[in-house]
Each structure stands twice: as C-alpha cells, then as structure tokens.
Design a protein around this motif. Structure first.
Motif, PDB file in Angstrom:
ATOM      1  N   GLU A  48      -0.868   9.754 -17.970  1.00 28.45           N
ATOM      2  CA  GLU A  48      -2.062  10.001 -18.779  1.00 28.45           C
ATOM      3  C   GLU A  48      -2.632   8.710 -19.364  1.00 28.45           C
ATOM      4  O   GLU A  48      -3.840   8.498 -19.369  1.00 28.45           O
ATOM      5  N   ILE A  49      -1.747   7.858 -19.866  1.00 22.32           N
ATOM      6  CA  ILE A  49      -2.229   6.671 -20.579  1.00 22.32           C
ATOM      7  C   ILE A  49      -2.798   5.629 -19.629  1.00 22.32           C
ATOM      8  O   ILE A  49      -3.553   4.749 -20.044  1.00 22.32           O
ATOM      9  N   THR A  50      -2.439   5.731 -18.325  1.00 24.35           N
ATOM     10  CA  THR A  50      -2.977   4.777 -17.342  1.00 24.35           C
ATOM     11  C   THR A  50      -4.080   5.393 -16.495  1.00 24.35           C
ATOM     12  O   THR A  50      -4.484   4.816 -15.484  1.00 24.35           O
ATOM     13  N   ARG A  51      -4.588   6.521 -16.926  1.00 21.70           N
ATOM     14  CA  ARG A  51      -5.601   7.246 -16.135  1.00 21.70           C
ATOM     15  C   ARG A  51      -6.852   6.412 -15.872  1.00 21.70           C
ATOM     16  O   ARG A  51      -7.519   6.576 -14.842  1.00 21.70           O
ATOM     17  N   ASP A  52      -7.202   5.512 -16.794  1.00 22.31           N
ATOM     18  CA  ASP A  52      -8.448   4.761 -16.650  1.00 22.31           C
ATOM     19  C   ASP A  52      -8.232   3.309 -16.214  1.00 22.31           C
ATOM     20  O   ASP A  52      -9.104   2.459 -16.399  1.00 22.31           O
ATOM     21  N   LEU A  53      -7.074   3.007 -15.622  1.00 20.30           N
ATOM     22  CA  LEU A  53      -6.860   1.653 -15.114  1.00 20.30           C
ATOM     23  C   LEU A  53      -7.886   1.324 -14.030  1.00 20.30           C
ATOM     24  O   LEU A  53      -8.204   2.171 -13.192  1.00 20.30           O
ATOM     25  N   PRO A  54      -8.396   0.102 -14.021  1.00 20.78           N
ATOM     26  CA  PRO A  54      -9.377  -0.276 -12.988  1.00 20.78           C
ATOM     27  C   PRO A  54      -8.719  -0.385 -11.621  1.00 20.78           C
ATOM     28  O   PRO A  54      -7.542  -0.755 -11.503  1.00 20.78           O
ATOM     29  N   THR A  55      -9.475  -0.073 -10.592  1.00 17.75           N
ATOM     30  CA  THR A  55      -8.969  -0.177  -9.220  1.00 17.75           C
ATOM     31  C   THR A  55      -9.945  -0.972  -8.357  1.00 17.75           C
ATOM     32  O   THR A  55     -11.118  -1.142  -8.708  1.00 17.75           O
ATOM     33  N   GLU A  56      -9.424  -1.456  -7.241  1.00 18.38           N
ATOM     34  CA  GLU A  56     -10.247  -2.099  -6.228  1.00 18.38           C
ATOM     35  C   GLU A  56      -9.743  -1.623  -4.869  1.00 18.38           C
ATOM     36  O   GLU A  56      -8.622  -1.126  -4.763  1.00 18.38           O
ATOM     37  N   LYS A  57     -10.554  -1.789  -3.847  1.00 16.98           N
ATOM     38  CA  LYS A  57     -10.151  -1.324  -2.523  1.00 16.98           C
ATOM     39  C   LYS A  57      -9.687  -2.496  -1.657  1.00 16.98           C
ATOM     40  O   LYS A  57     -10.282  -3.574  -1.678  1.00 16.98           O
ATOM     41  N   ILE A  58      -8.595  -2.236  -0.938  1.00 16.30           N
ATOM     42  CA  ILE A  58      -8.081  -3.219   0.008  1.00 16.30           C
ATOM     43  C   ILE A  58      -7.902  -2.536   1.362  1.00 16.30           C
ATOM     44  O   ILE A  58      -7.800  -1.312   1.448  1.00 16.30           O
ATOM     45  N   ALA A  59      -7.858  -3.333   2.401  1.00 18.70           N
ATOM     46  CA  ALA A  59      -7.687  -2.785   3.747  1.00 18.70           C
ATOM     47  C   ALA A  59      -6.236  -2.358   3.955  1.00 18.70           C
ATOM     48  O   ALA A  59      -5.307  -3.130   3.730  1.00 18.70           O
ATOM     49  N   ILE A  60      -6.050  -1.112   4.351  1.00 19.29           N
ATOM     50  CA  ILE A  60      -4.731  -0.540   4.614  1.00 19.29           C
ATOM     51  C   ILE A  60      -4.696  -0.044   6.055  1.00 19.29           C
ATOM     52  O   ILE A  60      -5.634   0.610   6.521  1.00 19.29           O
ATOM     53  N   THR A  61      -3.621  -0.364   6.762  1.00 15.94           N
ATOM     54  CA  THR A  61      -3.461   0.145   8.121  1.00 15.94           C
ATOM     55  C   THR A  61      -2.438   1.269   8.116  1.00 15.94           C
ATOM     56  O   THR A  61      -1.267   1.063   7.771  1.00 15.94           O
ATOM     57  N   THR A  62      -2.870   2.460   8.453  1.00 13.95           N
ATOM     58  CA  THR A  62      -1.990   3.613   8.560  1.00 13.95           C
ATOM     59  C   THR A  62      -1.511   3.713  10.017  1.00 13.95           C
ATOM     60  O   THR A  62      -1.960   2.949  10.876  1.00 13.95           O
ATOM     61  N   PRO A  63      -0.625   4.650  10.340  1.00  8.33           N
ATOM     62  CA  PRO A  63      -0.244   4.829  11.751  1.00  8.33           C
ATOM     63  C   PRO A  63      -1.409   5.216  12.648  1.00  8.33           C
ATOM     64  O   PRO A  63      -1.297   5.147  13.874  1.00  8.33           O
ATOM     65  N   LEU A  64      -2.553   5.619  12.048  1.00  7.93           N
ATOM     66  CA  LEU A  64      -3.680   6.095  12.851  1.00  7.93           C
ATOM     67  C   LEU A  64      -4.891   5.184  12.846  1.00  7.93           C
ATOM     68  O   LEU A  64      -5.644   5.135  13.824  1.00  7.93           O
ATOM     69  N   THR A  65      -5.123   4.472  11.712  1.00  7.31           N
ATOM     70  CA  THR A  65      -6.351   3.683  11.623  1.00  7.31           C
ATOM     71  C   THR A  65      -6.248   2.690  10.475  1.00  7.31           C
ATOM     72  O   THR A  65      -5.251   2.654   9.750  1.00  7.31           O
ATOM     73  N   THR A  66      -7.297   1.904  10.298  1.00  9.34           N
ATOM     74  CA  THR A  66      -7.416   0.990   9.154  1.00  9.34           C
ATOM     75  C   THR A  66      -8.586   1.448   8.302  1.00  9.34           C
ATOM     76  O   THR A  66      -9.654   1.791   8.820  1.00  9.34           O
ATOM     77  N   PHE A  67      -8.380   1.485   6.990  1.00 10.06           N
ATOM     78  CA  PHE A  67      -9.472   1.866   6.096  1.00 10.06           C
ATOM     79  C   PHE A  67      -9.254   1.221   4.731  1.00 10.06           C
ATOM     80  O   PHE A  67      -8.193   0.676   4.438  1.00 10.06           O
ATOM     81  N   ASP A  68     -10.296   1.258   3.897  1.00 11.85           N
ATOM     82  CA  ASP A  68     -10.226   0.694   2.555  1.00 11.85           C
ATOM     83  C   ASP A  68      -9.672   1.731   1.593  1.00 11.85           C
ATOM     84  O   ASP A  68     -10.224   2.836   1.476  1.00 11.85           O
ATOM     85  N   SER A  69      -8.586   1.359   0.887  1.00 11.69           N
ATOM     86  CA  SER A  69      -7.903   2.298  -0.008  1.00 11.69           C
ATOM     87  C   SER A  69      -7.710   1.663  -1.388  1.00 11.69           C
ATOM     88  O   SER A  69      -7.512   0.445  -1.499  1.00 11.69           O
ATOM     89  N   PRO A  70      -7.774   2.471  -2.473  1.00 12.65           N
ATOM     90  CA  PRO A  70      -7.719   1.889  -3.827  1.00 12.65           C
ATOM     91  C   PRO A  70      -6.325   1.464  -4.264  1.00 12.65           C
ATOM     92  O   PRO A  70      -5.330   2.137  -3.975  1.00 12.65           O
ATOM     93  N   VAL A  71      -6.272   0.325  -4.953  1.00 10.40           N
ATOM     94  CA  VAL A  71      -5.066  -0.153  -5.632  1.00 10.40           C
ATOM     95  C   VAL A  71      -5.484  -0.616  -7.024  1.00 10.40           C
ATOM     96  O   VAL A  71      -6.657  -0.914  -7.270  1.00 10.40           O
ATOM     97  N   ILE A  72      -4.537  -0.684  -7.942  1.00  9.34           N
ATOM     98  CA  ILE A  72      -4.842  -1.152  -9.286  1.00  9.34           C
ATOM     99  C   ILE A  72      -5.228  -2.622  -9.233  1.00  9.34           C
ATOM    100  O   ILE A  72      -4.572  -3.431  -8.580  1.00  9.34           O
ATOM    101  N   SER A  73      -6.311  -2.969  -9.926  1.00  8.71           N
ATOM    102  CA  SER A  73      -6.816  -4.333  -9.879  1.00  8.71           C
ATOM    103  C   SER A  73      -6.474  -5.099 -11.155  1.00  8.71           C
ATOM    104  O   SER A  73      -6.086  -4.512 -12.166  1.00  8.71           O
TER     105      SER A  73
END
Length: 214
Positions: A48-73
């Motif tokens: 709850e207390i970290t609900r509003d942490l800022p995020t940014e997107k980075i390129a992630i490669t899954t077993p199927l494809t590559t896409f931009d996914s959020p991580v804490i910035s």
C-alpha cells in the motif's frame, strides 16, 4: 475512529490484515507468533505504501517476444527504523523491498516527560535523494515520530512517509501538526492514550512483545 477525520492519513482495512492484527493485539499470542504476524502485516503495508512509486519502461524479452515493461524508476527508497520496535516492521518490508537502503534512529521515551531522546542515528549518505519510509509499530504521543522526522529533515530529506501498525488520535494530531507534509499509513486508529501514554486498546509494548523482553 475513521481516517476521514485526519488529512494525509490512510488506514488499511483489508480483511486479511485486520484478521492478523487482531491476533497481534491478543495477550495470548506468543513471542514467535507475534513477531511473525508483525512481519506479515508489514508485507501487506509495503504494497500500500509503495502504491505511488514512479515507474519507467524498459525493454524486456519474454520467451515469445520483446516489449516495453514497467520497472520502478529512480534511486531505491530508504527504510528508516525507529529503534527498537521498528525492527519488527523493517524485517517484513525488506522481504518485499530487498534492494532498499536502511537507516536507523535510536530513540527512547523519557518516562516522566514522555519526550523522545535520541541515542543513535545512522542513515545512507545520499538519503536526501531518496524516498524515505519511517517505520515504528506504535504512534502513541507522536513525540518519537516527530523527533525522527525532524532529524531526517535536518539532513535534507524532503520525501518522507510514515508507517505504523497502530495510531492514537492524540499522536496523529501531534504528528500532523508538526509535519503536515508527511503521509501516514496505519492499520488502525485506536481509541485514545491512557495515563501512561499507552495506546488503548492497543497491543501493549511492541518492542517487549517482539523481542520477548517482558
């Protein structure tokens, strides 16, 4: 008592958390179970207390494809434990935030004046660049929390949150008057303080119950 009476206060009313809190309150709960429950409740509060942490997107490669996914910035946050009882919450928070930096503020309550007296202060050198979450299971008079927040602001911290298991209305009023800019997250706003400055109905002395010293 409702959080609606206080600006900048959030009460977590999740049924599972409240269930665990009931057993934390019980005088029949053993030290090992008390410690475990505080840790589990802290897990839930961390969400709850970290609900509003800022995020940014980075390129992630899954077993199927590559896409931009959020991580804490930004820089990792800092958890500051008010010794000694804050250690019980710190353990649970670190389980979910293993990369967080950690600081400690040692305070004890003068038995006559109920004022907070500092005996230890150790925080990361760059703490002023981080979001700081201050941890203390009990917000009773609010004196310890106010002293901790005063000290952190003295060293340049500008982004602070405060988390506790229980809060007394008197402590919330004092804290919010001194630091209206600091959001408070708690699992319960209890009835009042007794003549000795303990929260009623409360759970007793959190430090003694976590460490089995009484």
């Amino acid at each position: 008592m409702s959080a609606n009476e206080f600006d900048n206060v959030s009460v977590i009313n999740h049924p599972l958390l409240q269930h665990k809190l009931s057993y934390v309150r019980s005088a029949d709960t053993t030290t090992d179970n008390f410690r475990r429950l505080v840790r589990e409740i802290s897990h839930m509060m961390a969400y709850e207390i970290t609900r509003d942490l800022p995020t940014e997107k980075i390129a992630i490669t899954t077993p199927l494809t590559t896409f931009d996914s959020p991580v804490i910035s930004g820089k990792k946050l800092c958890l500051v434990s008010i010794l000694r009882a804050g250690t019980g919450m710190l353990d649970g928070m670190i389980d979910l935030l293993p990369g967080a930096r950690v600081g400690h503020i040692g305070l004890y309550r003068d038995p006559e004046s109920l004022e907070a007296v500092e005996y230890y202060f150790k925080v990361p050198e760059d703490i002023q660049d981080r979001l700081v979450i201050v941890l203390d299971p009990m917000l009773a008079t609010g004196h310890s929390a106010i002293a901790a927040l005063d000290r952190l602001k003295e060293v340049g911290v500008t982004s602070i949150k405060f988390a506790c298991l229980l809060a007394a209305p008197e402590g919330l009023r004092n804290l919010l008057a001194a630091h209206p800019d600091v959001p408070v997250t708690t699992a319960s706003i209890d009835w009042h303080l007794n003549d000795h400055g303990y929260i009623v109905p409360g759970l007793g002395d959190a430090g003694d119950r976590i460490f089995g010293t009484k």
